[in-house]
Design a protein around this motif. Structure first.
Motif, PDB file in Angstrom:
ATOM      1  N   ASN A 237       6.216   9.859   2.046  1.00 56.31           N
ATOM      2  CA  ASN A 237       4.876  10.611   2.065  1.00 56.31           C
ATOM      3  C   ASN A 237       4.877  11.616   1.291  1.00 56.31           C
ATOM      4  OD1 ASN A 237       3.406   8.951   3.762  1.00 56.31           O
ATOM      5  ND2 ASN A 237       4.488   9.442   5.434  1.00 56.31           N
TER       6      ASN A 237
ATOM      7  N   GLU B 277      -1.355   6.098   0.957  1.00 58.01           N
ATOM      8  CA  GLU B 277      -2.294   5.175   1.613  1.00 58.01           C
ATOM      9  C   GLU B 277      -2.369   3.911   0.716  1.00 58.01           C
ATOM     10  OE1 GLU B 277      -4.088   5.583   4.406  1.00 58.01           O
ATOM     11  OE2 GLU B 277      -3.062   7.427   4.857  1.00 58.01           O
TER      12      GLU B 277
ATOM     13  N   ARG C 164       2.045   3.138  -0.587  1.00 60.92           N
ATOM     14  CA  ARG C 164       3.173   3.631   0.117  1.00 60.92           C
ATOM     15  C   ARG C 164       4.288   3.957  -0.650  1.00 60.92           C
ATOM     16  NH1 ARG C 164       3.118   2.237   6.164  1.00 60.92           N
ATOM     17  NH2 ARG C 164       3.397   4.161   6.065  1.00 60.92           N
TER      18      ARG C 164
ATOM     19  N   THR D 270     -13.032   9.709  -1.965  1.00 60.36           N
ATOM     20  CA  THR D 270     -13.193  10.323  -0.753  1.00 60.36           C
ATOM     21  C   THR D 270     -13.406   9.564   0.500  1.00 60.36           C
ATOM     22  OG1 THR D 270     -14.820  11.444  -2.076  1.00 60.36           O
ATOM     23  CG2 THR D 270     -15.214  11.681   0.053  1.00 60.36           C
TER      24      THR D 270
ATOM     25  N   LEU E 257     -11.461   6.736   0.993  1.00 57.54           N
ATOM     26  CA  LEU E 257      -9.967   6.658   1.456  1.00 57.54           C
ATOM     27  C   LEU E 257      -9.479   7.662   2.107  1.00 57.54           C
ATOM     28  CD1 LEU E 257      -7.621   4.629   0.570  1.00 57.54           C
ATOM     29  CD2 LEU E 257      -7.035   6.317  -0.949  1.00 57.54           C
ATOM     30  N   LEU E 258      -9.894   8.605   1.867  1.00 59.19           N
ATOM     31  CA  LEU E 258      -8.872   9.855   2.510  1.00 59.19           C
ATOM     32  C   LEU E 258      -9.706  10.341   3.618  1.00 59.19           C
ATOM     33  CD1 LEU E 258      -8.032  12.440  -0.560  1.00 59.19           C
ATOM     34  CD2 LEU E 258      -6.913  10.837   0.446  1.00 59.19           C
TER      35      LEU E 258
ATOM     36  N   ALA F 222      -7.536   8.232   5.924  1.00 60.80           N
ATOM     37  CA  ALA F 222      -6.214   8.436   5.787  1.00 60.80           C
ATOM     38  C   ALA F 222      -5.580   8.188   7.099  1.00 60.80           C
ATOM     39  CB  ALA F 222      -5.657   9.698   5.136  1.00 60.80           C
ATOM     40  N   SER F 223      -4.501   7.232   7.135  1.00 57.75           N
ATOM     41  CA  SER F 223      -3.811   6.862   8.227  1.00 57.75           C
ATOM     42  C   SER F 223      -2.252   6.993   8.290  1.00 57.75           C
ATOM     43  CB  SER F 223      -4.091   5.652   8.737  1.00 57.75           C
ATOM     44  OG  SER F 223      -5.544   5.473   8.631  1.00 57.75           O
ATOM     45  N   ALA F 224      -1.485   7.053   6.904  1.00 58.42           N
ATOM     46  CA  ALA F 224      -0.179   6.963   7.009  1.00 58.42           C
ATOM     47  C   ALA F 224       0.237   8.442   7.605  1.00 58.42           C
ATOM     48  CB  ALA F 224       0.162   6.983   5.181  1.00 58.42           C
ATOM     49  N   CYS F 225       1.210   8.227   8.320  1.00 56.59           N
ATOM     50  CA  CYS F 225       1.688   9.444   9.142  1.00 56.59           C
ATOM     51  C   CYS F 225       2.785  10.090   8.248  1.00 56.59           C
ATOM     52  CB  CYS F 225       2.056   9.006  10.555  1.00 56.59           C
ATOM     53  SG  CYS F 225       0.950   8.294  11.548  1.00 56.59           S
TER      54      CYS F 225
ATOM     55  N   TRP G 113      -4.442  -0.538   9.584  1.00 60.66           N
ATOM     56  CA  TRP G 113      -5.182   0.282   8.887  1.00 60.66           C
ATOM     57  C   TRP G 113      -4.979   0.042   7.370  1.00 60.66           C
ATOM     58  CZ3 TRP G 113      -2.331   3.206   5.474  1.00 60.66           C
ATOM     59  CH2 TRP G 113      -1.158   3.464   5.828  1.00 60.66           C
TER      60      TRP G 113
ATOM     61  N   ASN H  23      -7.950   0.064   4.069  1.00 61.49           N
ATOM     62  CA  ASN H  23      -8.287   1.183   3.245  1.00 61.49           C
ATOM     63  C   ASN H  23      -8.185   0.421   1.852  1.00 61.49           C
ATOM     64  OD1 ASN H  23      -8.620   3.607   4.644  1.00 61.49           O
ATOM     65  ND2 ASN H  23      -6.333   4.112   4.754  1.00 61.49           N
TER      66      ASN H  23
END
Lengths: 491, 491
Positions: free
Chosen positions: A167, A359, A362, B116, B118-119, B122-125, B227, B231
């Protein structure tokens, strides 16, 4: 003259019980589809022609076609007409409860509009290695054993950080190594966190376009320019504005009409013509980008390879906080299938674009990124570039002397600077460069036609000739084949 | 109560010469922007509020806002209001001729609408490795030394084919190795040329969506679901239709309304709930896809890991020429940062999607693909999967016994099948799973809140708990921390 399908429908119209005309036509066509008289994928008559044959108004026919389409009996393909669907509802809706096998037609392979558009402009060539292929470095000259050894060492017992999703915008070591490299060799000024490692230039352009352009926004590109940018803009529904190129690079319009959201340029070595953007042009473009609230995307694809004079500093470093998104690649300095590139993000976009990247795509490929960082840190990267600069300069000299000797000095493109991995061979405006390139390709000589790098019709004709990957001893033979193709093409 | 900016505009309205009201308001706001009274990036009052404060009709205010926006003085960000532009035309248009430096404002960092959106989702941790992280395999248990050795051997003296762009859909050896593997282990039937190697599942979904969906087309997804799919659909302007999931997988609607262009399912192991799609549901979905002329996208992300019973054969192989696009990944069987996945393309789409892939993303990473092919051919891949199956089954057993012992059997999700890399811990509907997960994450326990996997509001609450990457000896301690967080969250 009546067509067969017109006759059939005329007959079936008569068989229908008295009803409104459009209802009878609807039934006639639907029955013909269901009983196979109009087989799947067959083309319906154009509405105008059918109306004429049946003596109906065109509106009646259009209404019926639209209803049939809405119900899934037919589909229309833009520009080529209306076709009978492969799967028609009456035969198939029951499949939702009936056993499988009732409907064995293959599904329709209709592409989206953006997909169709993309394939219409498909430009990636099947052959990616051969004499005079432009834009490809000498992949055999790379010190594979060194990078391989570094990578083997890292990948035997990799850290967990190298194995999970990234990330951070890529390997932190590679980000740091690039900051140093770019400052010294390209006058690019940035912090490690501004660097996003991408799967090559295409992913970088795709990300920037998606995140910064709404459909219909203007993007300026160079004319001629790289096909890859055009295709990515097309698929993202951006309005492409081609701008001419002269000896000082992209020629911006006298008066800015509209607000370009993105301005794609190759200022250090215009692709494919080779000119270098002048300082005043650079400043003017920066001013225009600021005025429009847009961004310059600087594609610095091969500027490591400049064989005489000073290296041209990047646009990015020309002023503090320049509205520039800088894109670089390892495809030309290492090898294309490494599939690694990088973006230097302006600070106001940094977090947003890195987040969007993880997102959408990756992160990953961190072992090879770490290995490459070490390869750069230990000096192997700049050493390799220095060696290639000498090698490519020699090969370029050999090719230009072949051209001058056989075709005269005028055959060399006006803006060819002593740089890069390819040059442009000029052809007269009446030459068919596509036909000549096709003939040459068939004989294994992978030149590309210059006219194909233009988006709009042009009378410029020529051939892109890569010299970086061709040993001198192969050049003369290949050049003779090319001369035969030119001769056959009456040049 | 009047706001400050309302007061200012009211005063300036009075200063304007007699003219139409909207013209006077336009001048008042424009002057305030130009003299800095309304500074760049500041938010204008909502049109409704300003109208009320100034005693004007809302339409007058809207008209003026629109004009200011068209001229570039302000911009609107969907859902958050209207803002003063960073670069306003009067200050900057002259920059096209004036020297650089006149306009030193940083460019506006406005994102596109899709960006906008997408963010916002946003879900990637940020944390991608830790106790109970779902969906991550034990990357340390992989036999890195074997793959590393194979790769070192290939990369020391790579063939030219491994170094240039790939137009073939990936390494031919890997395509062939996958055909055999998928037939035996997943009942997937295909030819090597149907296989496209991708940079993981995200790229596969992106490609399929762009090439097959027009903006506004319907795509069915599972609710809850992954998720990442949502996205990618959002950024491609596809209309997302969430479909509930029960113990037999996705519940398709009784009557098909509309024509789903793509149907995204995880039939072998629903993500994240874990149910397996029944045969009748599979057949029904296939029939529906055919009827709609659409495609099922089968995301077979972790079905290698089934710890009891027969393996569940893929939907793709259920019938000949099924309208199924099959997607697989090496992220769970090798490690995530390998960033390699594959698509089995239906024959009618094969050439188009492979060609689109090389236009949009170009190919590459061929050395690691060749190495992986050899790793599979030599049996290391299936041997590793077998070992991991035993290891993960044991860890899953350990975790379920912890849960049953401390929280009772009812805490285990209803559809949890004995498979995969994670399970769902049920929480009561009144629990705040987001707050509990956040508290746990802060203490290094990387559970994820179930409610976040839903697109629409839901009263389902729970936690996703990965067990694959956690040694048993770490599980008990981490589980105690989780119990404390649950307790603090009044569960």
């Amino acid at each position: 003259m009546h067509t067969l399908s017109g006759d059939l429908l005329l007959q079936r119209l008569g068989e229908q019980p008295a009803d409104k005309l459009h209802k009878r036509l609807y039934n006639a066509i639907r029955t013909s589809i269901l009983d196979g008289s109009l087989p799947p994928a067959s083309r319906l008559l154009a509405s105008r022609d059918l109306a004429q044959e049946l003596g109906l108004s065109r509106n009646t026919v259009l209404t019926v076609y639209e209803q049939l389409q809405a119900e899934g009996y037919v589909y229309s393909r833009q520009g080529s007409g209306t076709f009978v669907a492969e799967i028609v509802p009456d035969r198939c809706l029951s499949a939702t409860i009936a056993p499988i096998g009732v409907c064995a037609e293959p599904p329709r392979a209709e592409l989206s509009q953006r997909g169709t558009l993309l394939l219409q402009h498909a430009s990636a060539c099947p052959a990616q290695w051969g004499v005079f292929i432009p834009g490809v470095p000498d992949v055999n000259a790379f010190p594979h054993h060194i990078l391989s050894k570094i990578q083997a060492h890292i990948s035997r017992q990799p850290t967990v950080q190298c194995l999970t999703y990234s990330n951070q915008g890529g390997s932190p070591e590679l980000q740091r190594a690039l900051v140093d490299y770019l400052r010294v060799s390209r006058s690019v000024h940035c912090e490690p966190e501004q660097i996003l490692i991408t799967e090559g230039v295409h992913q970088a352009i795709d990300l920037v376009t998606r995140m910064l352009c709404n459909p219909g926004d203007d993007a300026w590109i160079e004319e001629p320019g790289y096909w890859g940018i055009r295709n990515i803009l097309r698929v993202n529904n951006v309005n492409i504005c081609p701008m001419a190129v002269d000896e000082a690079g992209m020629v911006p319009p006298e008066q800015v009409t509209g607000r370009p959201r993105l301005i794609f340029v190759t200022p250090s070595h215009q692709y494919p013509l080779g000119s270098v953007m002048s300082l005043s042009r650079r400043q003017r473009l920066l001013g225009m980008a600021r005025a429009a609230g847009g961004w310059i995307v600087e594609d610095d694809y091969d500027s490591e390879f400049r064989f005489s004079g000073q290296p041209i500093p990047a646009l990015q470093g020309l002023e503090a906080d320049a509205p520039v998104i800088y894109i670089g690649t390892f495809s030309k300095t290492v090898y294309p299938a490494l599939r690694l590139g990088y973006v230097v993000l302006p600070k106001p976009l940094m977090n947003e674009l890195k987040s969007a990247h993880s997102e959408l795509y990756r992160g990953g490929h961190l072992i090879i990124q770490s290995a490459l960082a070490q390869f750069i840190r230990e000096g192997h990267y700049t050493a390799h570039i220095r060696r290639m600069r000498l090698l490519y300069a020699r090969r370029r000299g050999f090719l230009t002397s072949l051209i001058e000797q056989h075709l005269g000095k005028k055959a060399l493109g006006r803006f060819n600077s002593n740089a890069g991995l390819h040059l442009v061979l000029n052809l007269p405006a009446e030459a068919d460069d596509v036909a000549i390139a096709t003939a040459a390709n068939q004989r294994g000589v992978l030149v590309r036609p210059l006219s194909r790098y233009y988006m709009l019709p042009t009378d410029r004709r020529g051939l892109l000739m890569g010299f970086a990957s061709v040993p001198e001893e192969e050049m003369a033979t290949a050049f003779n084949i090319l001369l035969e193709c030119l001769h056959a093409g009456r040049v």
